[in-house]
Each structure stands twice: as C-alpha cells, then as structure tokens.
Design a protein around this motif. Structure first.
Motif, PDB file in Angstrom:
ATOM      1  N   SER A  79       0.996  -1.148  -0.042  1.00  0.00           N
ATOM      2  CA  SER A  79      -0.032  -0.147  -0.079  1.00  0.00           C
ATOM      3  C   SER A  79       0.621   1.164   0.216  1.00  0.00           C
ATOM      4  CB  SER A  79      -0.796  -0.213   1.231  1.00  0.00           C
ATOM      5  OG  SER A  79      -1.684   1.184   1.226  1.00  0.00           O
ATOM      6  N   VAL A  80       2.265   1.232   0.469  1.00  0.00           N
ATOM      7  CA  VAL A  80       2.806   2.512   0.763  1.00  0.00           C
ATOM      8  C   VAL A  80       3.928   2.388  -0.111  1.00  0.00           C
ATOM      9  CG1 VAL A  80       1.701   3.081   2.980  1.00  0.00           C
ATOM     10  CG2 VAL A  80       3.858   1.683   2.931  1.00  0.00           C
ATOM     11  N   ASN A  81       4.357   1.443  -0.917  1.00  0.00           N
ATOM     12  CA  ASN A  81       5.724   1.444  -1.843  1.00  0.00           C
ATOM     13  C   ASN A  81       5.575   0.977  -3.249  1.00  0.00           C
ATOM     14  OD1 ASN A  81       7.974   1.540   0.381  1.00  0.00           O
ATOM     15  ND2 ASN A  81       6.378  -0.188   1.369  1.00  0.00           N
ATOM     16  N   ARG A  82       4.398   1.306  -3.652  1.00  0.00           N
ATOM     17  CA  ARG A  82       4.332   1.231  -5.358  1.00  0.00           C
ATOM     18  C   ARG A  82       5.035   2.166  -6.041  1.00  0.00           C
ATOM     19  NH1 ARG A  82      -1.319   3.571  -4.148  1.00  0.00           N
ATOM     20  NH2 ARG A  82      -0.935   5.998  -4.274  1.00  0.00           N
ATOM     21  N   ASN A  83       5.329   1.966  -7.221  1.00  0.00           N
ATOM     22  CA  ASN A  83       6.000   2.804  -8.183  1.00  0.00           C
ATOM     23  C   ASN A  83       7.421   2.729  -7.648  1.00  0.00           C
ATOM     24  OD1 ASN A  83       3.706   3.341  -9.802  1.00  0.00           O
ATOM     25  ND2 ASN A  83       3.042   5.305  -8.572  1.00  0.00           N
ATOM     26  N   LYS A  84       7.778   2.102  -6.906  1.00  0.00           N
ATOM     27  CA  LYS A  84       9.412   2.284  -6.599  1.00  0.00           C
ATOM     28  C   LYS A  84      10.052   1.044  -7.090  1.00  0.00           C
ATOM     29  CE  LYS A  84       7.909   4.422  -2.119  1.00  0.00           C
ATOM     30  NZ  LYS A  84       7.938   4.198  -0.564  1.00  0.00           N
ATOM     31  N   ARG A  85      11.436   1.212  -7.099  1.00  0.00           N
ATOM     32  CA  ARG A  85      12.584   0.301  -7.350  1.00  0.00           C
ATOM     33  C   ARG A  85      13.080  -0.078  -6.118  1.00  0.00           C
ATOM     34  NH1 ARG A  85      15.999   1.688 -12.063  1.00  0.00           N
ATOM     35  NH2 ARG A  85      16.216   3.637 -11.078  1.00  0.00           N
ATOM     36  N   SER A  86      13.448  -1.326  -5.978  1.00  0.00           N
ATOM     37  CA  SER A  86      14.093  -1.907  -4.668  1.00  0.00           C
ATOM     38  C   SER A  86      15.482  -2.339  -4.984  1.00  0.00           C
ATOM     39  CB  SER A  86      13.231  -3.020  -4.078  1.00  0.00           C
ATOM     40  OG  SER A  86      14.000  -3.496  -3.024  1.00  0.00           O
ATOM     41  N   ILE A  87      16.422  -2.142  -4.268  1.00  0.00           N
ATOM     42  CA  ILE A  87      17.573  -2.543  -4.004  1.00  0.00           C
ATOM     43  C   ILE A  87      18.072  -2.826  -2.530  1.00  0.00           C
ATOM     44  CG2 ILE A  87      18.714  -0.352  -3.957  1.00  0.00           C
ATOM     45  CD1 ILE A  87      21.316  -1.473  -5.189  1.00  0.00           C
ATOM     46  N   ALA A  88      18.833  -3.876  -2.397  1.00  0.00           N
ATOM     47  CA  ALA A  88      18.935  -4.321  -0.964  1.00  0.00           C
ATOM     48  C   ALA A  88      20.613  -4.219  -1.171  1.00  0.00           C
ATOM     49  CB  ALA A  88      18.775  -5.670  -0.646  1.00  0.00           C
ATOM     50  N   LEU A 388       9.365  -6.368  -5.139  1.00  0.00           N
ATOM     51  CA  LEU A 388       9.958  -7.424  -4.434  1.00  0.00           C
ATOM     52  C   LEU A 388      11.371  -7.207  -3.928  1.00  0.00           C
ATOM     53  CD1 LEU A 388       9.527 -10.233  -7.098  1.00  0.00           C
ATOM     54  CD2 LEU A 388       8.285  -9.850  -4.852  1.00  0.00           C
ATOM     55  N   LEU A 389      11.953  -7.650  -2.845  1.00  0.00           N
ATOM     56  CA  LEU A 389      13.177  -7.182  -2.419  1.00  0.00           C
ATOM     57  C   LEU A 389      14.456  -7.339  -3.491  1.00  0.00           C
ATOM     58  CD1 LEU A 389      14.812  -6.514   0.175  1.00  0.00           C
ATOM     59  CD2 LEU A 389      14.888  -8.587   0.675  1.00  0.00           C
ATOM     60  N   GLY A 390      15.045  -6.329  -3.698  1.00  0.00           N
ATOM     61  CA  GLY A 390      15.935  -6.364  -4.410  1.00  0.00           C
ATOM     62  C   GLY A 390      15.809  -6.444  -5.837  1.00  0.00           C
ATOM     63  N   GLU A 391      14.409  -6.332  -6.362  1.00  0.00           N
ATOM     64  CA  GLU A 391      13.940  -6.686  -7.738  1.00  0.00           C
ATOM     65  C   GLU A 391      14.696  -5.839  -8.542  1.00  0.00           C
ATOM     66  OE1 GLU A 391       9.809  -6.676 -10.285  1.00  0.00           O
ATOM     67  OE2 GLU A 391       9.715  -6.086  -8.059  1.00  0.00           O
ATOM     68  N   HIS A 392      15.192  -4.672  -8.364  1.00  0.00           N
ATOM     69  CA  HIS A 392      15.821  -3.937  -9.386  1.00  0.00           C
ATOM     70  C   HIS A 392      17.308  -3.589  -9.262  1.00  0.00           C
ATOM     71  CE1 HIS A 392      11.777  -2.790  -9.004  1.00  0.00           C
ATOM     72  NE2 HIS A 392      11.533  -2.960 -10.321  1.00  0.00           N
ATOM     73  N   THR A 393      17.936  -4.651  -8.373  1.00  0.00           N
ATOM     74  CA  THR A 393      19.374  -4.250  -8.012  1.00  0.00           C
ATOM     75  C   THR A 393      20.245  -4.274  -9.079  1.00  0.00           C
ATOM     76  OG1 THR A 393      19.185  -5.085  -5.731  1.00  0.00           O
ATOM     77  CG2 THR A 393      21.171  -5.282  -6.790  1.00  0.00           C
ATOM     78  N   ASP A 394      20.061  -5.040 -10.183  1.00  0.00           N
ATOM     79  CA  ASP A 394      20.805  -5.064 -11.170  1.00  0.00           C
ATOM     80  C   ASP A 394      20.957  -3.684 -12.052  1.00  0.00           C
ATOM     81  OD1 ASP A 394      21.396  -7.745 -10.338  1.00  0.00           O
ATOM     82  OD2 ASP A 394      21.092  -8.663 -12.193  1.00  0.00           O
TER      83      ASP A 394
END
Length: 417
Positions: A79-88, A388-394
């Motif tokens: 609900s509060v993290n849409r439209n974002k890219r994730s990197i761990a 997803l966690l780290g979905e956009h790391t690469d």
C-alpha cells in the motif's frame, strides 16, 4: 568522490508525471517515510528504495492473500511502496556504504527516517553528502525532529503513530467524553507528517533547481500533528481554556458532527446559518430557522443538545440511503462508510481511488488506495506494484556504471541482494 552532474538514464525517466526526471534515494521504512516517497513516485519521480538485506520490516507484517505462495510482502508494504524500485544493501560494509554514496551523488533527493545520528555514524551525514552533491535535498521525518532545527529533549526517543497522536494534541481532543482520549483510526500520526515532508522536499527542490543549492528538510511527527490540531493552540491562547475530547460534536459550530441513522451514522455540517435554514426545511422543521434559540450559530451552540435531538428525530428512524436522498446536495452531508460501502460507491470508481495491482505469489490482483492528487496535464498514476526485495538491484547498479560481473561478485559477497 568528486562532484558530478546527475547521469539519470533515460529508461528511468519514462514517466510523464510532473516529477519525471527527479531521482530520489529512499532510505525509509514503516509508514511515514514510505508514504512520503510514494507520493513523489506517484507523480513521476524515480524512487530507489534502499533496503536492508532482510528488507523493510513491513514486508512481513501482512495481511497476506490466502493463496500467496511467495509472501515477499503483504498489504501493508504494497500500500505504501508502489511505483518504486528496490535494491538491498548491507550498509554495515564499507562497500555497501560506498554504493549508497554513489547512488546519492546521482540523486536530487534523499529521504530517511532513522533516529537522529544514524547517518552520521555511517559517515553519510547531510554535511558530508552535500560536499559531493551540493544540490542535494535531504529530507527527514522523525518522532521529535532533527537537532539541526531544534534539539528536542526527546530527540532520541523512538516514536510511532500513536506517540505523535498523543503528544501532538490529537488524542487530547478526541474521544467519547472529556475523560476518554481516543486514538484516531488511521495512522495520521505518520501520514500527516509524511505529507508535510513531501511539501518541504518539493519546496527545497524548487529552490535547488533555481540556485543549484540543496538544503536539509526536517519534519517532526509531533510538530506536524500539532500543526494539524492548530485550533487547540489559539483556543488556549485566546481564552485560557484547555480543549478536551468533544465526542461527535464541535465546540464552536452546531450542528457539526455525527448523527444516528437507522443503520449506522451520518455526518452533517452546517457551518453557516444559510445551511441551517436548508437543513431545518429538509427535516420538516422550518420553524427552527426562525426561532431565536436556534437561528444563529452562537445560539445553536448554546442549545446544542436540543439541536441534536431535533435532527436525530429525523435521522434515527431513516436509513443512511434515505437520509442521503433528503439531504444530499442541500447541506454538507455524508454517510459514515465502512470499507465495504466505499468499495460499492461509484464515486471511488470514477475517481480511480481503488486500484488493482498484481500481488506476486497470488493468482488474483489486490486493491490499494489510488492517487488523490489529480493534475490535469501530468496526472499521477499507479504504474506498478510494490517491488520485490532487490527486484531492481541489477538495473540500479548498472545505472551507476557497475558491470555485470562486478554485480555478481557483490551478490556473492552478500553486499547487495
């Protein structure tokens, strides 16, 4: 590191939102910080959510769909993290901190909601970061603010929504009677500070684009709640009175609050005598508008219970739908909705306020709240689900020039995920 111009890749600026081209590094978690950065993302900013290797703590909070086989995140995070890219990133390592520094050097904004001093201990204070990125806007939201703009005696106290609601004055005027302070249902002790931080960030970005100079933006959750409860300040200052919980009434306006219906409650707000005259006519009591005991707002406040009794004689024997037919469009009115009634009301459909998004691991989409700020030429949008966690790391690391073999090595070392 040497200062350099931003190298925002075109692929990250596909959005046509008003904030397209704005790069935000998001170090926040829980609700206040992510809610702020999501507003920026909704309107086109490229928000890079930097998470610990274990992820934002709300990923495990739920609720989860019954058929979710993945459980990477539930409803809270979605609900509060849409439209974002994730990197761990592992910020306990020097390499992890170096990568974060490179991301921030390439950004317009960084937002964090750690306790005061955490970024300083990581060697990533605002003063350090601005050396290589002078245009950087650095936003923080903490329970009691950052010492840079006023060293609160509570600066090191952890805080959540209920704390800021309590200390900001909101609970002190909310409740069924003067002796029963009550928590507000939604997390407004988080979301209101988030909105104010968003305004502050955008103001600072506007100035940075004009001057090339960023600045530190600080919002204390308690301050933001107090600002929203502004009435208690002037009431005490002007009269010496200390406001207390008011139930479903208003201390200065009447009628203004909730009224019983046969199947729930409705809200009616007649802030002017003209609206009162229309309400009196609609409930079949036109004489009330002419009676000196009720004709003015001041008189109605003095005889508040008699006003409420007269209105509830009409509302209590009718359904919310029947009352809407009688009052809708005539006076400020609204039924008290459950979420089920919100889902069924066409208003929220035509306003695109209930949006379907994919839930990874589940066979069917889920609904989340839509974008309430409507811009005519550059509308915001829910473009993609929470990551997803780290979905956009690469792609994020590739965007700052790291080669594929280097990224693979960092993953093997558990510096990134």
């Amino acid at each position: 590191m040497q200062p350099h111009a931003p190298s925002h890749a075109p692929s990250h600026c596909k959005s046509t939102g008003a904030l397209a081209g704005l790069r935000v590094v998001d170090l926040t978690q829980m609700l206040a910080g992510p809610f702020c950065t999501q507003i920026l993302a909704d309107h086109g900013a490229d928000v890079i959510k930097v998470e610990a290797m274990t992820g934002d703590g709300t990923r495990v909070t739920g609720p989860f769909r019954a058929d979710d086989t993945l459980k990477d995140f539930g409803g809270y995070f979605q609900s509060v993290n849409r439209n974002k890219r994730s990197i761990a990133l592992d910020l306990k390592t020097g390499t992890g901190r170096e990568i974060l520094r490179r991301l921030i050097d390439d950004a317009d904004v960084v937002v964090e909601n750690f306790r005061a001093g955490v970024m300083e201990r990581l060697g990533l204070s605002y003063e350090t970061l601005r050396e290589t990125n002078p245009r950087l806007v650095y936003g923080t939201v903490r329970g009691f603010g950052d010492p840079r703009s006023g060293a609160s005696p509570y600066a090191q106290w952890p805080a959540y929504d209920v704390v800021s609601q309590a200390m900001g004055g909101m609970m002190g005027i909310t409740g069924p009677d003067r002796d029963t302070p009550t928590k507000i249902g939604p997390g407004v002790g988080d979301t209101v500070p988030a909105l104010m931080l968003c305004i502050g960030i955008l103001a600072a970005v506007s100035r940075a684009r004009a001057t090339g100079q960023g600045q530190f933006v600080d919002v204390a959750m308690t301050d933001a709640v107090l600002a929203m409860c502004e009435r208690i300040v002037y009431q005490t200052s002007y009269t010496g009175a200390v406001p207390a919980p008011e139930g479903n009434r208003h201390p200065l306006l009447c009628p203004f609050g909730l009224f019983r219906a046969r199947d729930g409650h409705v809200s009616i707000a007649c802030a002017t005598d003209a609206f009162w005259e229309k309400l009196a006519d609609a409930i079949g009591r036109p004489e009330l508008a002419q009676d000196p005991a009720f004709a003015t707002n001041a008189a109605r406040v003095r005889h508040q219970q008699l006003v409420i009794d007269a209105i509830e004689a009409f509302t209590a024997v009718r359904s919310k739908e029947e009352i809407a037919e009688a009052l809708g469009g005539k006076v400020p009115f609204g039924p008290v909705y459950t979420s089920a009634e919100i889902f069924a009301d066409r208003h929220y459909a035509v306003r695109e306020m209930l949006v379907d998004v994919e839930q990874p691991g589940s066979a069917t989409p889920v609904k989340i709240a839509g974008v309430p700020i409507k811009l005519s030429d550059t509308p915001g949008a829910v473009r993609r689900r929470a990551p997803l966690l780290g979905e956009h790391t690469d792609e994020i690391l590739g965007g700052i020039g790291l080669a594929e073999d280097r990224i693979r090595a960092l993953k093997a070392q558990r510096v990134v995920a």
